[in-house]
Design a protein around this motif. Structure first.
Motif, PDB file in Angstrom:
ATOM      1  N   PHE A   9       0.912  -1.130  -0.019  1.00  0.00           N
ATOM      2  CA  PHE A   9      -0.118  -0.356  -0.012  1.00  0.00           C
ATOM      3  C   PHE A   9       0.815   1.428  -0.157  1.00  0.00           C
ATOM      4  N   GLY A  11       0.165   5.567  -0.529  1.00  0.00           N
ATOM      5  CA  GLY A  11      -0.906   6.851  -0.361  1.00  0.00           C
ATOM      6  C   GLY A  11      -0.117   8.288   0.478  1.00  0.00           C
ATOM      7  N   SER A  15      -4.538   8.322   4.052  1.00  0.00           N
ATOM      8  CA  SER A  15      -4.818   7.828   3.435  1.00  0.00           C
ATOM      9  C   SER A  15      -6.041   6.066   3.927  1.00  0.00           C
ATOM     10  N   LYS A  17      -3.860   3.322   5.050  1.00  0.00           N
ATOM     11  CA  LYS A  17      -3.014   2.385   4.755  1.00  0.00           C
ATOM     12  C   LYS A  17      -3.095   1.536   5.536  1.00  0.00           C
ATOM     13  N   LEU A 100      -3.851   4.609  -2.333  1.00  0.00           N
ATOM     14  CA  LEU A 100      -4.834   4.729  -1.114  1.00  0.00           C
ATOM     15  C   LEU A 100      -5.220   5.692  -1.256  1.00  0.00           C
ATOM     16  N   TRP A 145      -7.921   3.077  -4.921  1.00  0.00           N
ATOM     17  CA  TRP A 145      -9.172   3.022  -4.655  1.00  0.00           C
ATOM     18  C   TRP A 145      -9.310   3.972  -3.443  1.00  0.00           C
ATOM     19  N   ASP A 146     -10.078   5.112  -3.509  1.00  0.00           N
ATOM     20  CA  ASP A 146     -10.273   5.925  -2.423  1.00  0.00           C
ATOM     21  C   ASP A 146     -10.967   5.293  -1.649  1.00  0.00           C
ATOM     22  N   THR A 147     -10.312   6.112  -0.369  1.00  0.00           N
ATOM     23  CA  THR A 147     -11.063   6.043   0.735  1.00  0.00           C
ATOM     24  C   THR A 147     -11.712   7.037   1.424  1.00  0.00           C
ATOM     25  N   ILE A 152     -14.219   0.790   5.169  1.00  0.00           N
ATOM     26  CA  ILE A 152     -12.883  -0.025   4.753  1.00  0.00           C
ATOM     27  C   ILE A 152     -13.379  -1.039   5.291  1.00  0.00           C
ATOM     28  N   ILE A 155     -13.622  -1.746   1.783  1.00  0.00           N
ATOM     29  CA  ILE A 155     -12.279  -1.822   0.044  1.00  0.00           C
ATOM     30  C   ILE A 155     -12.053  -2.679   0.419  1.00  0.00           C
TER      31      ILE A 155
END
Length: 182
Positions: A9, A11, A15, A17, A100, A145-147, A152, A155
């Motif tokens: 991960f 980002g 975000s 991670k 992310l 992926w947008d968090t 979560i 996701i």
């Protein structure tokens, strides 16, 4: 590298991670590694490292932690600035990477508390940091992926499903029964 993580991960700070990475590791039945947590365990709080030794020293420690983590069959979460290193980006090109992303509005409540030395000015500092690192973040992910607003857990389940399918592995039975059928 002989062994690589199932997924790494990347980002911006805040975000998700670590939170999502832990859940993905649980779904896949593998260990979770957070390189920032490894640095803290060995060298103390990141803010203290920045204050006492400066960012270049921290980045060297971070690179060492990344190299070690990328040799393990696990789910790995890198610190937000790990992608600054060209060597790290080259290593990530050989692995499955999830980036992310999160909106500034959603991240505002996530970045408080003073544990993030480069974000002393809050959301404005975060925005500037993300803008500066954007080309680096864009250069390595396999998937994004947008968090910002989705749960979560959903996701994490999607990412675990994608990793399992991409790696040609089966999810542990306990994960399949959580949702009935993945």
């Amino acid at each position: 590298m002989a062994t690589t993580p199932l997924v790494t991960f990347i980002g911006a700070p805040g975000s998700g991670k670590t939170r999502i990475g832990k859940r993905v590791a649980r779904h896949l039945g593998v260990p979770f590694i957070d390189t920032d947590k490894r640095i803290v365990a060995e060298h103390g709080p990141i803010a203290d490292i920045f204050e006492r030794f400066g960012e270049p020293h921290f980045r060297r420690l971070e690179r060492e932690a990344v190299v070690a983590a990328l040799r393990e069959p696990a789910v790995v979460s890198l610190g937000g600035g790990a992608i600054i290193s060209a060597d790290t980006r080259a290593d990530l090109a050989k692995t499955r990477v999830v980036r992310l992303v999160v909106s500034a509005e959603a991240v505002a409540s996530r970045i408080t508390g003073g544990k993030r030395p480069l974000l002393g000015a809050g959301v404005e500092a975060w925005k500037a940091l993300v803008e500066q690192r954007q080309p680096l973040y864009d250069s390595v992910p396999s998937r994004i992926w947008d968090t910002s607003s989705r749960p979560i857990d959903h996701i994490a389940e999607e990412i675990a499903e994608w990793v399992a399918a991409d790696a040609g592995i089966s999810l542990p039975t306990s994960v399949v029964t959580e949702r009935g059928s993945l």
